[in-house]
Write an enzyme that holds these catalytic residues in place. Structure first.
Site, PDB file in Angstrom:
ATOM      1  N   LYS A  10      88.544  20.948  21.384  1.00 43.59           N
ATOM      2  CA  LYS A  10      88.808  20.677  22.781  1.00 43.59           C
ATOM      3  C   LYS A  10      88.082  19.195  23.148  1.00 43.59           C
ATOM      4  O   LYS A  10      86.912  18.921  22.459  1.00 43.59           O
ATOM      5  CB  LYS A  10      88.309  21.735  23.736  1.00 43.59           C
ATOM      6  CG  LYS A  10      89.332  22.837  23.860  1.00 43.59           C
ATOM      7  CD  LYS A  10      88.955  23.885  24.826  1.00 43.59           C
ATOM      8  CE  LYS A  10      89.777  25.106  24.806  1.00 43.59           C
ATOM      9  NZ  LYS A  10      89.683  25.949  25.828  1.00 43.59           N
ATOM     10  N   PHE A  58      92.308  28.547  37.701  1.00 40.63           N
ATOM     11  CA  PHE A  58      91.671  27.460  36.728  1.00 40.63           C
ATOM     12  C   PHE A  58      92.567  26.289  36.301  1.00 40.63           C
ATOM     13  O   PHE A  58      92.370  25.541  35.566  1.00 40.63           O
ATOM     14  CB  PHE A  58      90.770  27.682  35.849  1.00 40.63           C
ATOM     15  CG  PHE A  58      91.300  28.951  34.874  1.00 40.63           C
ATOM     16  CD1 PHE A  58      91.884  28.527  33.669  1.00 40.63           C
ATOM     17  CD2 PHE A  58      91.007  30.372  35.118  1.00 40.63           C
ATOM     18  CE1 PHE A  58      92.603  29.383  32.948  1.00 40.63           C
ATOM     19  CE2 PHE A  58      91.706  31.332  34.210  1.00 40.63           C
ATOM     20  CZ  PHE A  58      92.413  30.708  33.017  1.00 40.63           C
ATOM     21  N   ARG A  86      90.033  34.089  16.140  1.00 37.95           N
ATOM     22  CA  ARG A  86      89.790  34.622  17.424  1.00 37.95           C
ATOM     23  C   ARG A  86      88.204  34.955  17.430  1.00 37.95           C
ATOM     24  O   ARG A  86      87.036  34.894  18.390  1.00 37.95           O
ATOM     25  CB  ARG A  86      90.441  35.487  17.963  1.00 37.95           C
ATOM     26  CG  ARG A  86      91.738  35.273  18.519  1.00 37.95           C
ATOM     27  CD  ARG A  86      91.950  34.456  19.849  1.00 37.95           C
ATOM     28  NE  ARG A  86      91.290  34.834  21.064  1.00 37.95           N
ATOM     29  CZ  ARG A  86      91.532  34.323  22.089  1.00 37.95           C
ATOM     30  NH1 ARG A  86      92.350  32.986  22.107  1.00 37.95           N
ATOM     31  NH2 ARG A  86      90.816  34.922  23.118  1.00 37.95           N
ATOM     32  N   ARG A 103      81.968  29.165  19.788  1.00 36.58           N
ATOM     33  CA  ARG A 103      81.516  28.722  20.885  1.00 36.58           C
ATOM     34  C   ARG A 103      80.166  28.881  21.264  1.00 36.58           C
ATOM     35  O   ARG A 103      79.488  28.178  22.257  1.00 36.58           O
ATOM     36  CB  ARG A 103      82.445  29.840  21.887  1.00 36.58           C
ATOM     37  CG  ARG A 103      83.602  29.174  22.164  1.00 36.58           C
ATOM     38  CD  ARG A 103      84.841  30.291  22.672  1.00 36.58           C
ATOM     39  NE  ARG A 103      86.072  29.489  23.237  1.00 36.58           N
ATOM     40  CZ  ARG A 103      87.134  30.153  23.436  1.00 36.58           C
ATOM     41  NH1 ARG A 103      87.300  31.333  23.323  1.00 36.58           N
ATOM     42  NH2 ARG A 103      88.428  29.406  23.567  1.00 36.58           N
ATOM     43  N   GLU A 127     102.710  27.582  20.346  1.00 36.47           N
ATOM     44  CA  GLU A 127     101.610  26.695  20.156  1.00 36.47           C
ATOM     45  C   GLU A 127     102.085  25.480  19.038  1.00 36.47           C
ATOM     46  O   GLU A 127     101.855  24.285  19.046  1.00 36.47           O
ATOM     47  CB  GLU A 127     100.237  27.234  20.101  1.00 36.47           C
ATOM     48  CG  GLU A 127     100.038  27.932  21.612  1.00 36.47           C
ATOM     49  CD  GLU A 127      98.652  28.729  21.800  1.00 36.47           C
ATOM     50  OE1 GLU A 127      98.012  28.628  20.629  1.00 36.47           O
ATOM     51  OE2 GLU A 127      98.483  29.088  22.662  1.00 36.47           O
TER      52      GLU A 127
HETATM   53  P1  ADP Z   1      90.797  31.913  25.600  1.00 34.04           P
HETATM   54  O1  ADP Z   1      90.875  30.508  25.140  1.00 34.04           O
HETATM   55  O2  ADP Z   1      89.365  32.528  25.092  1.00 34.04           O
HETATM   56  O3  ADP Z   1      91.795  32.293  25.094  1.00 34.04           O
HETATM   57  P2  ADP Z   1      92.071  32.256  28.057  1.00 34.04           P
HETATM   58  O4  ADP Z   1      93.256  32.030  27.381  1.00 34.04           O
HETATM   59  O5  ADP Z   1      91.768  33.100  29.275  1.00 34.04           O
HETATM   60  O6  ADP Z   1      90.703  32.040  27.359  1.00 34.04           O
HETATM   61  O7  ADP Z   1      91.924  30.798  29.050  1.00 34.04           O
HETATM   62  C1  ADP Z   1      92.162  29.456  28.258  1.00 34.04           C
HETATM   63  C2  ADP Z   1      91.386  28.442  28.732  1.00 34.04           C
HETATM   64  O8  ADP Z   1      91.072  28.373  30.075  1.00 34.04           O
HETATM   65  C3  ADP Z   1      89.724  28.847  28.179  1.00 34.04           C
HETATM   66  O9  ADP Z   1      89.443  28.693  26.872  1.00 34.04           O
HETATM   67  C4  ADP Z   1      89.116  28.229  29.032  1.00 34.04           C
HETATM   68  O10 ADP Z   1      88.876  26.618  28.758  1.00 34.04           O
HETATM   69  C5  ADP Z   1      89.622  27.916  30.339  1.00 34.04           C
HETATM   70  N1  ADP Z   1      89.129  29.088  31.442  1.00 34.04           N
HETATM   71  C6  ADP Z   1      89.432  30.453  31.203  1.00 34.04           C
HETATM   72  N2  ADP Z   1      88.871  31.357  32.152  1.00 34.04           N
HETATM   73  C7  ADP Z   1      88.330  30.346  32.889  1.00 34.04           C
HETATM   74  C8  ADP Z   1      87.627  30.570  34.509  1.00 34.04           C
HETATM   75  N3  ADP Z   1      87.256  31.649  34.661  1.00 34.04           N
HETATM   76  N4  ADP Z   1      87.173  29.133  34.863  1.00 34.04           N
HETATM   77  C9  ADP Z   1      87.468  27.952  34.215  1.00 34.04           C
HETATM   78  N5  ADP Z   1      88.200  27.925  33.189  1.00 34.04           N
HETATM   79  C10 ADP Z   1      88.555  29.085  32.600  1.00 34.04           C
HETATM   80 MG    MG Z   2      93.991  32.031  25.447  1.00 31.47          MG
END
Ligand code: ADP
Ligand code: MG
Length: 138
Positions: A10, A58, A86, A103, A127
């Site tokens: 990112k 978000f 993951r 992370r 994706e």
């Molecule tokens: P992951 O990337 O672990 O699969 P998610 O798919 O739930 O997580 O969310 C996608 C992305 O959105 C996260 O990697 C993070 O950058 C952002 N994100 C997730 N939850 C939040 C939150 N509560 N507040 C702000 N950004 C968030």
């Molecule tokens: Mg995700």
């Protein structure tokens, strides 16, 4: 069975100069890079990528972040690539990420969390196809 997953380094992690370290960790953990490119997404492209999250509070902030600077997008291949990547990434919130995960090492907060990884076979297919066509993968 060998499996493919999509990884994104990112904008926070690229800007911090940590993309090479992430790639080193991936290769050291048995992932082969079958496609890779550095791109700078528009807000619209980031919105399309994260369309599954469009109702989340978000979504706007996340897609602004993902389009703020360049990212490194990769297709990774390995046995059980989706689940294993993951695990190597660590929890979404770096406060909950296990020691040694990407992370835990490089994320700043729950949004600026260094890397993306597909969460299922269905999302990996969507994706990978969002960024690459078959001719761009070895
Ligand atoms: P992951 O990337 O672990 O699969 P998610 O798919 O739930 O997580 O969310 C996608 C992305 O959105 C996260 O990697 C993070 O950058 C952002 N994100 C997730 N939850 C939040 C939150 N509560 N507040 C702000 N950004 C968030
Ligand atoms: Mg995700």
């Amino acid at each position: 069975m060998k499996e493919r997953t999509l990884s994104i380094i990112k904008p926070d992690c690229v800007a911090a100069g940590n993309s090479g370290k992430v790639i080193d960790i991936l290769e050291s953990n048995g992932f082969s890079i079958v496609a890779m490119k550095k791109i700078h997404m528009t807000k619209k492209q980031a919105e399309g990528f994260y369309i599954v999250h469009k109702e989340r509070p978000f979504y706007d902030s996340l897609t602004t972040f993902m389009s703020e600077g360049p990212v490194v997008v990769m297709v990774l291949e390995k046995e059980n690539a989706i689940k294993d990547y993951r695990e190597l990434m660590g929890a979404t919130n770096p406060k909950d990420a296990k020691d040694g995960t990407i992370r835990a090492l490089f994320a700043t907060d729950i949004e600026r969390n260094a890397v993306h990884g597909s969460d299922s076979k269905e999302s990996a297919d969507f994706e990978i196809g969002y960024f690459f066509n078959a001719l761009e993968m070895v």
